[in-house]
Design a protein around this motif. Structure first.
Motif, short mmCIF file in Angstrom:
data_model
loop_
_atom_site.label_atom_id
_atom_site.label_comp_id
_atom_site.label_asym_id
_atom_site.label_seq_id
_atom_site.Cartn_x
_atom_site.Cartn_y
_atom_site.Cartn_z
N GLN A 19 16.94 -11.70 -13.65
CA GLN A 19 16.19 -12.75 -14.34
C GLN A 19 15.26 -12.17 -15.40
OE1 GLN A 19 14.24 -15.10 -11.29
NE2 GLN A 19 16.12 -16.24 -10.94
N GLY A 20 15.41 -10.90 -15.69
CA GLY A 20 14.58 -10.27 -16.71
C GLY A 20 13.15 -10.05 -16.26
N ALA A 21 12.92 -10.07 -14.97
CA ALA A 21 11.57 -9.88 -14.45
C ALA A 21 11.52 -8.56 -13.68
CB ALA A 21 11.19 -11.03 -13.53
N GLN A 22 10.32 -8.12 -13.43
CA GLN A 22 10.18 -6.83 -12.75
C GLN A 22 9.43 -6.96 -11.44
OE1 GLN A 22 8.07 -3.79 -14.87
NE2 GLN A 22 8.89 -2.24 -13.48
N LEU A 23 10.05 -6.46 -10.40
CA LEU A 23 9.37 -6.42 -9.11
C LEU A 23 8.53 -5.14 -9.12
CD1 LEU A 23 9.32 -8.04 -6.40
CD2 LEU A 23 10.93 -6.37 -5.53
N THR A 24 7.28 -5.28 -9.55
CA THR A 24 6.41 -4.10 -9.66
C THR A 24 6.09 -3.56 -8.26
OG1 THR A 24 4.46 -5.49 -9.53
CG2 THR A 24 5.31 -5.03 -11.74
N ALA A 25 5.47 -2.39 -8.22
CA ALA A 25 5.13 -1.77 -6.94
C ALA A 25 4.27 -2.70 -6.08
CB ALA A 25 4.43 -0.44 -7.18
N LEU A 26 3.30 -3.35 -6.73
CA LEU A 26 2.41 -4.25 -5.99
C LEU A 26 3.18 -5.46 -5.44
CD1 LEU A 26 -0.42 -5.32 -5.11
CD2 LEU A 26 -0.51 -6.45 -7.34
N ARG A 27 3.98 -6.09 -6.30
CA ARG A 27 4.75 -7.27 -5.87
C ARG A 27 5.70 -6.89 -4.74
NH1 ARG A 27 6.16 -8.79 -12.13
NH2 ARG A 27 4.24 -9.94 -12.59
N GLU A 29 5.26 -4.49 -2.62
CA GLU A 29 4.47 -4.22 -1.41
C GLU A 29 4.10 -5.54 -0.70
OE1 GLU A 29 1.61 -1.24 -2.47
OE2 GLU A 29 0.57 -1.49 -0.54
N VAL A 30 3.71 -6.53 -1.48
CA VAL A 30 3.36 -7.83 -0.89
C VAL A 30 4.60 -8.46 -0.25
CG1 VAL A 30 2.53 -10.18 -1.38
CG2 VAL A 30 1.41 -8.21 -2.44
N LEU A 31 5.72 -8.39 -0.95
CA LEU A 31 6.96 -8.93 -0.39
C LEU A 31 7.33 -8.19 0.90
CD1 LEU A 31 9.38 -10.85 -0.60
CD2 LEU A 31 10.51 -9.16 -2.07
N HIS A 32 7.14 -6.90 0.89
CA HIS A 32 7.42 -6.08 2.08
C HIS A 32 6.59 -6.58 3.28
CE1 HIS A 32 7.96 -1.78 3.86
NE2 HIS A 32 8.33 -2.73 4.68
N LEU A 33 5.32 -6.84 3.05
CA LEU A 33 4.46 -7.34 4.14
C LEU A 33 4.98 -8.67 4.69
CD1 LEU A 33 0.91 -6.58 2.63
CD2 LEU A 33 2.06 -5.34 4.49
N ILE A 34 5.40 -9.55 3.77
CA ILE A 34 5.88 -10.87 4.20
C ILE A 34 7.21 -10.74 4.94
CG2 ILE A 34 6.64 -13.15 3.39
CD1 ILE A 34 4.67 -12.82 1.04
N LEU A 35 8.07 -9.85 4.46
CA LEU A 35 9.37 -9.65 5.12
C LEU A 35 9.21 -9.02 6.50
CD1 LEU A 35 11.50 -8.26 2.14
CD2 LEU A 35 11.92 -10.41 3.35
N ALA A 36 8.24 -8.14 6.62
CA ALA A 36 8.08 -7.39 7.87
C ALA A 36 7.35 -8.21 8.94
CB ALA A 36 7.33 -6.08 7.60
N LEU A 47 -4.01 -10.01 2.18
CA LEU A 47 -5.01 -9.19 1.51
C LEU A 47 -5.55 -8.10 2.45
CD1 LEU A 47 -6.68 -8.69 -1.04
CD2 LEU A 47 -8.34 -10.35 -0.18
N ASP A 48 -5.83 -8.50 3.68
CA ASP A 48 -6.31 -7.53 4.68
C ASP A 48 -5.32 -6.39 4.86
OD1 ASP A 48 -8.71 -8.56 5.30
OD2 ASP A 48 -8.07 -9.60 7.13
N GLN A 49 -4.05 -6.75 4.98
CA GLN A 49 -3.03 -5.73 5.19
C GLN A 49 -2.85 -4.86 3.95
OE1 GLN A 49 0.63 -7.11 6.88
NE2 GLN A 49 -0.36 -8.46 8.33
N LEU A 50 -2.93 -5.49 2.80
CA LEU A 50 -2.75 -4.76 1.55
C LEU A 50 -3.86 -3.73 1.35
CD1 LEU A 50 -0.80 -4.78 -0.91
CD2 LEU A 50 -2.44 -6.27 -2.05
N ARG A 51 -5.05 -4.08 1.84
CA ARG A 51 -6.20 -3.18 1.66
C ARG A 51 -6.04 -1.87 2.41
NH1 ARG A 51 -10.90 -7.70 1.44
NH2 ARG A 51 -11.10 -7.75 -0.83
N ALA A 52 -5.13 -1.84 3.38
CA ALA A 52 -4.88 -0.59 4.07
C ALA A 52 -4.35 0.46 3.10
CB ALA A 52 -3.88 -0.81 5.21
N SER A 53 -3.57 0.02 2.11
CA SER A 53 -3.04 0.97 1.14
C SER A 53 -3.71 0.87 -0.23
CB SER A 53 -1.53 0.79 1.00
OG SER A 53 -1.25 -0.51 0.52
#
Ligand SMILES: [Zn+2]
Ligand SMILES: [Zn+2]
Length: 148
Positions: A19-27, A29-36, A47-53
């Motif tokens: 789709q011409g978009a970029q899944l950046t490192a941050l995006r 990481e957030v998707l990873h948290l939701i998938l996991a 946000l709490d989980q993201l703050r770990a990294s």
């Protein structure tokens, strides 16, 4: 068996690229948290989980990433719970989706029933309303909770 988190991240990356978009490192990481996660997560839990990294993460950090993921239909927001779950569809092309939310164990099943979507659309049009998107959330008890 459902695909692994890694496989789904790869799919998501390819989906964004197409789709011409970029899944950046941050995006990613957030998707990873939701998938996991095994249950829907709110923005603040993420946000709490993201703050770990990423210690510098602030609410706009997470909201911008979530907006992107929602826009590309990689995740869905459950209005009732104000929480996010991964989209189960491989191609993320659907507009109309129904969620079955168990009030006992908290599991959420995503289904896409075209007859339901069509019925809602027909009813809306009868009222002169042009629908763009229909998301239905049903509260109830899931099969395994009902059996137990
Ligand atoms: Zn979906
Ligand atoms: Zn249940």
């Amino acid at each position: 068996m459902s695909p692994s988190v890694d496989a789904r991240l790869e799919q998501a990356e390819a989906h964004c690229r197409a789709q011409g978009a970029q899944l950046t490192a941050l995006r990613r990481e957030v998707l990873h948290l939701i998938l996991a996660a095994d249950a829907p997560l709110t923005a603040y839990q993420l946000l709490d989980q993201l703050r770990a990294s990423r210690k510098s993460a602030v609410p706009p950090t997470i909201y911008r990433a979530l907006d992107f993921l929602l826009q590309h239909r990689l995740v869905h927001r459950l209005e009732r719970l104000n929480a996010f779950i991964p989209c189960v569809e491989a191609d993320h092309s659907h507009h109309d989706v129904q969620f079955l939310i168990c009030g006992k164990c908290g599991t959420v099943a995503e289904i896409e029933d075209s007859a339901t979507a069509q019925a809602l659309s027909d009813v809306a049009r009868k009222h002169g309303f042009t629908p763009h998107h229909a998301m239905v959330e049903l509260d109830g008890i899931c099969e395994s909770c009902a059996a137990g």
